[in-house]
Design a protein around this motif. Structure first.
Motif, PDB file in Angstrom:
ATOM      1  N   VAL A 290      23.193  13.054 -17.522  1.00 62.32           N
ATOM      2  CA  VAL A 290      24.414  13.864 -17.509  1.00 62.32           C
ATOM      3  C   VAL A 290      24.383  14.828 -16.332  1.00 62.32           C
ATOM      4  O   VAL A 290      25.399  15.095 -15.692  1.00 62.32           O
ATOM      5  CB  VAL A 290      24.544  14.641 -18.837  1.00 62.32           C
ATOM      6  N   MET A 291      23.216  15.341 -16.025  1.00 67.19           N
ATOM      7  CA  MET A 291      23.059  16.327 -14.956  1.00 67.19           C
ATOM      8  C   MET A 291      23.507  15.753 -13.618  1.00 67.19           C
ATOM      9  O   MET A 291      24.143  16.440 -12.813  1.00 67.19           O
ATOM     10  CB  MET A 291      21.598  16.766 -14.881  1.00 67.19           C
ATOM     11  N   ASP A 292      23.198  14.467 -13.369  1.00 63.35           N
ATOM     12  CA  ASP A 292      23.582  13.848 -12.108  1.00 63.35           C
ATOM     13  C   ASP A 292      25.100  13.748 -11.992  1.00 63.35           C
ATOM     14  O   ASP A 292      25.669  13.886 -10.907  1.00 63.35           O
ATOM     15  CB  ASP A 292      22.954  12.461 -11.991  1.00 63.35           C
ATOM     16  N   THR A 293      25.778  13.518 -13.098  1.00 62.44           N
ATOM     17  CA  THR A 293      27.241  13.429 -13.093  1.00 62.44           C
ATOM     18  C   THR A 293      27.865  14.752 -12.693  1.00 62.44           C
ATOM     19  O   THR A 293      28.867  14.794 -11.969  1.00 62.44           O
ATOM     20  CB  THR A 293      27.750  13.022 -14.492  1.00 62.44           C
ATOM     21  N   LYS A 294      27.269  15.850 -13.146  1.00 60.20           N
ATOM     22  CA  LYS A 294      27.811  17.181 -12.875  1.00 60.20           C
ATOM     23  C   LYS A 294      27.411  17.711 -11.497  1.00 60.20           C
ATOM     24  O   LYS A 294      28.204  18.332 -10.800  1.00 60.20           O
ATOM     25  CB  LYS A 294      27.328  18.155 -13.943  1.00 60.20           C
ATOM     26  N   ASN A 295      26.136  17.488 -11.141  1.00 66.39           N
ATOM     27  CA  ASN A 295      25.634  18.046  -9.879  1.00 66.39           C
ATOM     28  C   ASN A 295      24.500  17.172  -9.364  1.00 66.39           C
ATOM     29  O   ASN A 295      23.345  17.300  -9.791  1.00 66.39           O
ATOM     30  CB  ASN A 295      25.153  19.481 -10.100  1.00 66.39           C
ATOM     31  N   SER A 296      24.814  16.272  -8.453  1.00 69.95           N
ATOM     32  CA  SER A 296      23.831  15.309  -7.941  1.00 69.95           C
ATOM     33  C   SER A 296      22.697  16.001  -7.179  1.00 69.95           C
ATOM     34  O   SER A 296      21.535  15.584  -7.259  1.00 69.95           O
ATOM     35  CB  SER A 296      24.515  14.285  -7.032  1.00 69.95           C
ATOM     36  N   ALA A 297      23.024  17.051  -6.438  1.00 65.85           N
ATOM     37  CA  ALA A 297      21.996  17.744  -5.650  1.00 65.85           C
ATOM     38  C   ALA A 297      20.948  18.391  -6.562  1.00 65.85           C
ATOM     39  O   ALA A 297      19.742  18.307  -6.307  1.00 65.85           O
ATOM     40  CB  ALA A 297      22.649  18.797  -4.753  1.00 65.85           C
ATOM     41  N   SER A 298      21.420  19.018  -7.633  1.00 64.77           N
ATOM     42  CA  SER A 298      20.486  19.659  -8.572  1.00 64.77           C
ATOM     43  C   SER A 298      19.607  18.624  -9.257  1.00 64.77           C
ATOM     44  O   SER A 298      18.407  18.844  -9.468  1.00 64.77           O
ATOM     45  CB  SER A 298      21.261  20.460  -9.624  1.00 64.77           C
ATOM     46  N   PHE A 299      20.206  17.474  -9.595  1.00 63.98           N
ATOM     47  CA  PHE A 299      19.425  16.422 -10.242  1.00 63.98           C
ATOM     48  C   PHE A 299      18.351  15.880  -9.305  1.00 63.98           C
ATOM     49  O   PHE A 299      17.224  15.596  -9.723  1.00 63.98           O
ATOM     50  CB  PHE A 299      20.338  15.291 -10.701  1.00 63.98           C
ATOM     51  N   PHE A 300      18.685  15.756  -8.022  1.00 60.49           N
ATOM     52  CA  PHE A 300      17.697  15.288  -7.044  1.00 60.49           C
ATOM     53  C   PHE A 300      16.534  16.274  -6.935  1.00 60.49           C
ATOM     54  O   PHE A 300      15.368  15.867  -6.902  1.00 60.49           O
ATOM     55  CB  PHE A 300      18.356  15.096  -5.676  1.00 60.49           C
ATOM     56  N   LEU A 301      16.868  17.570  -6.865  1.00 58.22           N
ATOM     57  CA  LEU A 301      15.803  18.581  -6.799  1.00 58.22           C
ATOM     58  C   LEU A 301      14.926  18.555  -8.052  1.00 58.22           C
ATOM     59  O   LEU A 301      13.702  18.700  -7.973  1.00 58.22           O
ATOM     60  CB  LEU A 301      16.414  19.980  -6.622  1.00 58.22           C
ATOM     61  N   PHE A 302      15.573  18.350  -9.206  1.00 54.83           N
ATOM     62  CA  PHE A 302      14.814  18.261 -10.463  1.00 54.83           C
ATOM     63  C   PHE A 302      13.863  17.070 -10.432  1.00 54.83           C
ATOM     64  O   PHE A 302      12.680  17.191 -10.761  1.00 54.83           O
ATOM     65  CB  PHE A 302      15.778  18.133 -11.640  1.00 54.83           C
ATOM     66  N   MET A 303      14.362  15.912 -10.034  1.00 58.46           N
ATOM     67  CA  MET A 303      13.533  14.712  -9.966  1.00 58.46           C
ATOM     68  C   MET A 303      12.382  14.881  -8.988  1.00 58.46           C
ATOM     69  O   MET A 303      11.238  14.515  -9.280  1.00 58.46           O
ATOM     70  CB  MET A 303      14.379  13.504  -9.539  1.00 58.46           C
ATOM     71  N   PHE A 304      12.691  15.455  -7.843  1.00 58.44           N
ATOM     72  CA  PHE A 304      11.672  15.631  -6.803  1.00 58.44           C
ATOM     73  C   PHE A 304      10.558  16.565  -7.280  1.00 58.44           C
ATOM     74  O   PHE A 304       9.364  16.228  -7.211  1.00 58.44           O
ATOM     75  CB  PHE A 304      12.329  16.188  -5.531  1.00 58.44           C
TER      76      PHE A 304
END
Length: 351
Positions: A290-304
Motif C-alpha cells: 500500500v505504501m508504494d501506491t501512496k508514495n513510491s519514493a518513501s517505499f524505495f527508501l524503506f526497502m533500501f
C-alpha cells in the motif's frame, strides 16, 4: 624430580580445590607449604581470588590462615580478593575479608583500586550493595575512619557520582545517606569547593595554590567533565576491562534483534499490503505494498534501508559465530532466511 614443575601442578590443583570448595584436598596440598597460596594462575589469580569469586567462605578461612598476606595480592586487572567479592556479590566473603584486614592491621587494602581506578565503594555503588556500605561506613563500622570515600576513578567519578548515575531505586537513598554522612561528595562539588577555597585565599593575600609546587599542592588536578562525558566513558568498551566473550555475546544479541526486526518488516511493510485487486486502480494489486501506491519514493527508501539492515545483521551473525558447532545447519538456516526475505520483498514490491 622437577620441583618447580611439580609445584606449578600443585598450585593448579590448589586453584581448582579453592574454586570448587574441596576442603580435604586443600588441607592436604597446604601441607606441602604455604607458598602454594601465592602461586599465580590465569590472569595472575591466586587460590584466594577463586574462593572469593565463588563465595567459598570456609576455603577463604583456611587460605587466609595459611597465608595472611595473600589478601593483598592483585590480579592482572588490579583486583584484590575484596574487590572480587564485591564484583561477584559475595557479601559473606566480603565480611570475612574485612574482619581479616582489621585483625592484621591491613585496612589500607580497603582503598586499593583496580586498573580502572575503582574501589570497593565504586563497585558497590554500581551494584547498589547496601550491605557493603553498611559494613565499611555504617555507624558501628570500625573501618569508617580508614575508608577513602571520595577517591576518583579513571573517569573522574567518586562513589557518589556512580550511585547517582542511575539513581532510581528507593534503596539508593539509604546508600546516599551513608555516603554523605561519611563525607562523601560528588566530584563536581569537590572541584567547586577547591576553587572557592583558592579564591578566598587569593582575596586574603595568600599565595594561590596554582603557584605552589606540585608536590605541596593538595588540589586535585583531574579535569572535570560533564555528565554526558561521564556516561560515555562509563559505557565505552575498554580492552583491559571488558572480556571479548562478553562483547561477542552483546553484539550477537544486537545483531539477532536487528535481523528479527528487519525480517518482520519485510513481510509487513508500513501500511500493509492490498487484500484484493481493483480494476479501476492499476496500482492496487493484491499482495502489493500500500505504501508504494501512496508514495513510491518513501517505499524505495524503506526497502533500501531495511534490506541493508537485514543483510548487515546476518553478516555480523555469520562473522561472530565463526567456529561454533553445527556450522552447516546454521549457514543453511541463514540462507533460508535470505531466500524467504528476497521472495517476500519481490512479491510486495511493484513490478
Amino acid at each position: 624430580m622437577d620441583l618447580p614443575k611439580n609445584l606449578a601442578k600443585m598450585g593448579l590443583a590448589l586453584h581448582l580445590a579453592a574454586a570448587n570448595g574441596h576442603v580435604e584436598i586443600l588441607n592436604e596440598l597446604l601441607k606441602v607449604g604455604c607458598d602454594l597460596c601465592t602461586i599465580e594462575g590465569r590472569e595472575k589469580r591466586i587460590p584466594l581470588h577463586y574462593a572469593a569469586i565463588k563465595g567459598r567462605v570456609h576455603v577463604m578461612k583456611i587460605l587466609l590462615s595459611a597465608c595472611p598476606e595473600s589478601v593483598e595480592n592483585q590480579t592482572v586487572r588490579g583486583e584484590t580478593a575484596l574487590l572480587l567479592a564485591v564484583k561477584n556479590n559475595q557479601f559473606e566473603g566480603f565480611t570475612l575479608l574485612v574482619a581479616h584486614l582489621k585483625q592484621f592491621q591491613k585496612e589500607s587494602v580497603l582503598n586499593k583500586q583496580d586498573n580502572q581506578g575503582n574501589t570497593i565503594l565504586h563497585l558497590a555503588s554500581s551494584r547498589k550493595q547496601y550491605e557493603v556500605f553498611n559494613q565499611v561506613l555504617g555507624e558501628d563500622s570500625v573501618t569508617k575512619a580508614v575508608v577513602e570515600v571520595n577517591s576518583l576513578n579513571k573517569v573522574s567519578m567518586t562513589a557518589l557520582d556512580v550511585l547517582l548515575l542511575f539513581h532510581s531505586e528507593a534503596g539508593d537513598l539509604e546508600i546516599e545517606s551513608i555516603l554523605q554522612q561519611a563525607g562523601g561528595k560528588r566530584a563536581n562539588d569537590m572541584h567547586s569547593s577547591v576553587t572557592s577555597q583558592s579564591q578566598e585565599n587569593h582575596q586574603h593575600g595568600q599565595v594561590p595554590e596554582s603557584n605552589i609546587p606540585m608536590e605541596q599542592s593538595e588540589v586535585p588536578t583531574t579535569h572535570y567533565r560533564s555528565r554526558i562525558d561521564q556516561l560515555a566513558d562509563y559505557f565505552t568498551y575498554k580492552k583491559g576491562r571488558d572480556r571479548a566473550s562478553d562483547v561477542r555475546t552483546a553484539l550477537l544479541t544486537i545483531a539477532v534483534l536487528i535481523a528479527t526486526a528487519t525480517y518482520q518488516s519485510g513481510f509487513s511493510p508500513p501500511g500493509g499490503v492490498w487484500q484484493d485487486d481493483k480494476n479501476d486502480t492499476p496500482k492496487q494489486v493484491a499482495g502489493k505494498s500500500v505504501m508504494d501506491t501512496k508514495n513510491s519514493a518513501s517505499f524505495f527508501l524503506f526497502m533500501f534501508g531495511n534490506t541493508i539492515g537485514f543483510y548487515t545483521s546476518l553478516y555480523m551473525i555469520y562473522f561472530l559465530t565463526n567456529g561454533f558447532p553445527l556450522q552447516l545447519e546454521l549457514r543453511c538456516s541463514m540462507l533460508a532466511m535470505i531466500i524467504t526475505y528476497v521472495s517476500s520483498m519481490g512479491t510486495i514490491a511493484p513490478s
